[in-house]
Scaffold this active site. Sequence first.
Site, PDB file in Angstrom:
ATOM      1  N   TYR A 232      -3.191  -1.073  71.812  1.00 55.69           N
ATOM      2  CA  TYR A 232      -3.329  -1.631  70.462  1.00 55.69           C
ATOM      3  C   TYR A 232      -4.792  -1.591  70.001  1.00 55.69           C
ATOM      4  O   TYR A 232      -5.489  -2.592  70.044  1.00 55.69           O
ATOM      5  CB  TYR A 232      -2.810  -3.080  70.518  1.00 55.69           C
ATOM      6  CG  TYR A 232      -2.712  -3.835  69.217  1.00 55.69           C
ATOM      7  CD1 TYR A 232      -2.046  -3.312  68.122  1.00 55.69           C
ATOM      8  CD2 TYR A 232      -3.261  -5.118  69.075  1.00 55.69           C
ATOM      9  CE1 TYR A 232      -1.932  -4.025  66.931  1.00 55.69           C
ATOM     10  CE2 TYR A 232      -3.148  -5.844  67.894  1.00 55.69           C
ATOM     11  CZ  TYR A 232      -2.487  -5.289  66.830  1.00 55.69           C
ATOM     12  OH  TYR A 232      -2.363  -6.004  65.664  1.00 55.69           O
TER      13      TYR A 232
ATOM     14  N   ARG B  19      -7.085  -0.765  62.520  1.00 51.20           N
ATOM     15  CA  ARG B  19      -5.918  -1.498  63.019  1.00 51.20           C
ATOM     16  C   ARG B  19      -5.556  -2.648  62.073  1.00 51.20           C
ATOM     17  O   ARG B  19      -6.426  -3.253  61.471  1.00 51.20           O
ATOM     18  CB  ARG B  19      -6.230  -2.073  64.408  1.00 51.20           C
ATOM     19  CG  ARG B  19      -5.001  -2.655  65.083  1.00 51.20           C
ATOM     20  CD  ARG B  19      -5.341  -3.197  66.442  1.00 51.20           C
ATOM     21  NE  ARG B  19      -6.095  -4.440  66.356  1.00 51.20           N
ATOM     22  CZ  ARG B  19      -6.781  -4.964  67.366  1.00 51.20           C
ATOM     23  NH1 ARG B  19      -6.852  -4.351  68.526  1.00 51.20           N
ATOM     24  NH2 ARG B  19      -7.437  -6.104  67.212  1.00 51.20           N
ATOM     25  N   ASP B  20      -4.280  -2.945  62.011  1.00 50.79           N
ATOM     26  CA  ASP B  20      -3.778  -4.058  61.203  1.00 50.79           C
ATOM     27  C   ASP B  20      -4.193  -3.857  59.742  1.00 50.79           C
ATOM     28  O   ASP B  20      -4.689  -4.771  59.078  1.00 50.79           O
ATOM     29  CB  ASP B  20      -4.340  -5.386  61.740  1.00 50.79           C
ATOM     30  CG  ASP B  20      -3.346  -6.529  61.571  1.00 50.79           C
ATOM     31  OD1 ASP B  20      -2.167  -6.261  61.278  1.00 50.79           O
ATOM     32  OD2 ASP B  20      -3.750  -7.693  61.720  1.00 50.79           O
TER      33      ASP B  20
ATOM     34  N   SER C 162      -5.729  -9.462  62.922  1.00 55.78           N
ATOM     35  CA  SER C 162      -5.966  -8.632  64.097  1.00 55.78           C
ATOM     36  C   SER C 162      -6.767  -7.377  63.768  1.00 55.78           C
ATOM     37  O   SER C 162      -6.654  -6.367  64.443  1.00 55.78           O
ATOM     38  CB  SER C 162      -4.637  -8.248  64.754  1.00 55.78           C
ATOM     39  OG  SER C 162      -4.089  -9.365  65.413  1.00 55.78           O
TER      40      SER C 162
ATOM     41  N   ASP D 226       2.966  -2.152  64.824  1.00 55.83           N
ATOM     42  CA  ASP D 226       2.737  -2.194  63.361  1.00 55.83           C
ATOM     43  C   ASP D 226       2.204  -0.901  62.747  1.00 55.83           C
ATOM     44  O   ASP D 226       2.255  -0.750  61.522  1.00 55.83           O
ATOM     45  CB  ASP D 226       1.745  -3.305  62.943  1.00 55.83           C
ATOM     46  CG  ASP D 226       2.239  -4.688  63.267  1.00 55.83           C
ATOM     47  OD1 ASP D 226       3.411  -4.826  63.664  1.00 55.83           O
ATOM     48  OD2 ASP D 226       1.449  -5.630  63.124  1.00 55.83           O
TER      49      ASP D 226
ATOM     50  N   ASP E  44      -1.518 -15.891  66.904  1.00 45.78           N
ATOM     51  CA  ASP E  44      -1.433 -14.682  66.061  1.00 45.78           C
ATOM     52  C   ASP E  44      -2.635 -14.548  65.143  1.00 45.78           C
ATOM     53  O   ASP E  44      -2.863 -13.469  64.583  1.00 45.78           O
ATOM     54  CB  ASP E  44      -0.190 -14.748  65.164  1.00 45.78           C
ATOM     55  CG  ASP E  44       1.089 -14.742  65.964  1.00 45.78           C
ATOM     56  OD1 ASP E  44       1.222 -13.897  66.858  1.00 45.78           O
ATOM     57  OD2 ASP E  44       1.952 -15.601  65.703  1.00 45.78           O
TER      58      ASP E  44
HETATM   59  C1  BGC Z   1      -4.078  -9.877  68.984  1.00 43.21           C
HETATM   60  C2  BGC Z   1      -4.555  -9.383  70.340  1.00 43.21           C
HETATM   61  C3  BGC Z   1      -3.836 -10.142  71.431  1.00 43.21           C
HETATM   62  C4  BGC Z   1      -2.347 -10.034  71.238  1.00 43.21           C
HETATM   63  C5  BGC Z   1      -1.554 -10.821  72.272  1.00 43.21           C
HETATM   64  C6  BGC Z   1      -2.579  -9.762  68.907  1.00 43.21           C
HETATM   65  O1  BGC Z   1      -2.139 -10.311  67.710  1.00 43.21           O
HETATM   66  O2  BGC Z   1      -4.689  -9.142  67.966  1.00 43.21           O
HETATM   67  O3  BGC Z   1      -5.934  -9.588  70.441  1.00 43.21           O
HETATM   68  O4  BGC Z   1      -4.207  -9.633  72.697  1.00 43.21           O
HETATM   69  O5  BGC Z   1      -1.991 -10.489  69.960  1.00 43.21           O
HETATM   70  O6  BGC Z   1      -1.754 -12.174  72.147  1.00 43.21           O
END
Ligand code: BGC
Length: 390
Positions: free
Chosen positions: A114, A119-120, A126, A167, A345
């Site tokens: 990820y 990203r996002d 995120s 996503d 989140d």
């Molecule tokens: C975050 C990550 C995290 C993952 C699991 C994602 O929404 O951006 O940094 O490791 O959630 O908690």
Amino acid sequence: MNKRTCMRSGLFVILAAAGCAGSVGQAGSTSPSSDHNPFKNVAYFINPEYVANVEATAKAHPDMADKIRKVAQYPTAMWLDSIASVKNLTGWLDEAKKQQDASGKPTLSVVIVYDLPNRDCSAEASAGELKVAQNGLQRYKSEFIDAITAEFKAHSSQPIVVVLEPDSLGNLATNMALPLCQEARPAYKEGVVYAIKSFALPNVSVYLDAAHSGWLGWDDNRAKIAKIFKQVLSEAGGPGMIRGFALNTSNYTHLSNRDGAVLEPTNPCPNELTYAKVLGKTLEMYGFKNHGYIIDTARNGKGNIRKAWGSWCNVHGAGLGERPRAEPEPGIDAYFWLKPPGESDGVSDPSQPRYDPMCGGPDASKGAPQAGKWFESYFLDLVRYANPPL
Ligand code: BGC
């Protein structure tokens, strides 16, 4: 982590309309065999770092400690969410190997990859470290994917499942009206293709993220994502390059109840098990056959908790869902806790960096730390509202 939906009401109309066309492609091509479910006949890696968070919470809450400690018996996925986080992978896989040697059973590690540039792209919480405009794709390949691939090769005696870039392709399906997503499109595709090719190793099974029913369940959105999957997979070497698709990653959508039908009656997929079936039918028309599905059940135990299906941030009142296990239903490779239950989140304080209004919204729990950080009061709620109960 964005969970933007392609809804037919309010703000989402424009985004949906922008991304909801699609035509049916040709059937054909190779596919993975349905009897190669990597979750079957293996033990699952238990991450000591997750267990430590659970144990600290149990110590701080003696009245709930028995129930809390039960959570630590179940596996959770490991998130590689930055270049720096790849160094943790060595330790995790070494530890998984120790567990494998001790039990004498192949021990599966589930890793979420990820860190795409931009990203996002349709949310804040995120937002990642790499930017398309700053050579992000090149860095993604050489500093992130190549480093992960090297670790997978160095642990070739252990089974590994990868859930690839939650996503990302969903955003390409429905959020092209947003400049950051538009800019991300070629990089997301090229990055995902590169990762699929790199992870084509005997010990690794790849699942592409297919968002959840409340995002891509509509007929036109399923067609759109199927077209994107087909294009990406044909560049990567065919549908047989992946084992399947991951659904509901970090989301709350219930496996089987009708909440979705109440919130968005025009969506033919009111829950995740229906989505898996209906998406499977759509994907067959695009050359995908016998692919398996993982459904994230970390936080979808309790239905009817959201005012809006699109709420994705620390949704208040959520409970742990079905326990991780292989083949819970025909066609489903596994229920798994992809989002480690108890990790946030996104931050709920508007003055903090990466604040997303969703995380301060009416469905979100207050007092939340940054995405990925331990959110103790939220974890306690997940334990309290677990369904099935702990
Ligand atoms: C975050 C990550 C995290 C993952 C699991 C994602 O929404 O951006 O940094 O490791 O959630 O908690």
